[in-house]
Motif scaffolding. Sequence first.
Motif, short mmCIF file in Angstrom:
data_model
loop_
_atom_site.label_atom_id
_atom_site.label_comp_id
_atom_site.label_asym_id
_atom_site.label_seq_id
_atom_site.Cartn_x
_atom_site.Cartn_y
_atom_site.Cartn_z
N TYR A 32 0.96 -1.21 0.16
CA TYR A 32 -0.07 -0.08 0.06
C TYR A 32 0.83 1.23 -0.25
O TYR A 32 1.66 1.38 0.88
N ARG A 50 1.90 12.01 1.11
CA ARG A 50 1.87 10.94 0.62
C ARG A 50 3.26 10.17 0.70
O ARG A 50 4.13 10.87 0.08
N ARG A 99 -3.65 3.08 0.14
CA ARG A 99 -4.08 2.91 -1.18
C ARG A 99 -3.42 1.69 -1.97
O ARG A 99 -2.15 1.85 -2.04
N ARG A 100 -4.02 0.61 -2.42
CA ARG A 100 -3.73 -0.52 -2.78
C ARG A 100 -2.77 -0.26 -4.13
O ARG A 100 -3.09 0.66 -4.85
N ASN A 103 -3.59 1.19 -7.61
CA ASN A 103 -5.02 1.68 -7.57
C ASN A 103 -5.00 3.31 -7.67
O ASN A 103 -3.72 3.84 -7.23
N THR A 104 -5.89 3.93 -7.73
CA THR A 104 -5.86 5.48 -7.79
C THR A 104 -6.62 6.05 -6.54
O THR A 104 -6.46 7.24 -6.58
N VAL A 105 -7.38 5.47 -5.76
CA VAL A 105 -8.05 5.90 -4.86
C VAL A 105 -7.59 5.43 -3.39
O VAL A 105 -7.19 4.02 -3.41
N PHE A 106 -7.73 6.28 -2.38
CA PHE A 106 -7.32 5.75 -1.04
C PHE A 106 -8.45 5.18 -0.75
O PHE A 106 -9.58 5.83 -0.49
N SER A 107 -8.69 3.86 -0.25
CA SER A 107 -9.99 3.27 0.15
C SER A 107 -10.11 2.66 1.48
O SER A 107 -11.28 2.26 1.89
#
Length: 119
Positions: A32, A50, A99-100, A103-107
């Motif tokens: 991540y 980040r 954020r995996r 991926n583009t989104v922090f989920s």
Amino acid sequence: QVQLVESGGGLVQAGGSLRLSCAASGRTFSNYDMGWFRQAPGKEREIVARISWTGGSTYYADFVKGRFGISRDNAQNTVYLQMNSLKPEDTAVYYCAARRLHNTVFSSWGQGTQVTVSS
């Protein structure tokens, strides 16, 4: 999903320092990218910093450059935010997010920790 728990917030005078920690569990932490966000009352949530999964790449919002530092310890499944020269406008709830890779989104999000800077 990875589970995140922040700690280290509190009340500090302007010019002071705090170190936030975010402990991760549930998934392989090194898969991540991690981020710190904040939200002040009446304002939208904004990214603060980040860090990539290796720790080799970082990003800082302009308003914290030179004052804050993000780091991670993959062996300890923890990401940190060192905050120096704090200002009253840094007062907010600070959130850790994951954020995996690719991926583009922090989920995944933590519950947040309050930082209050007095003038």
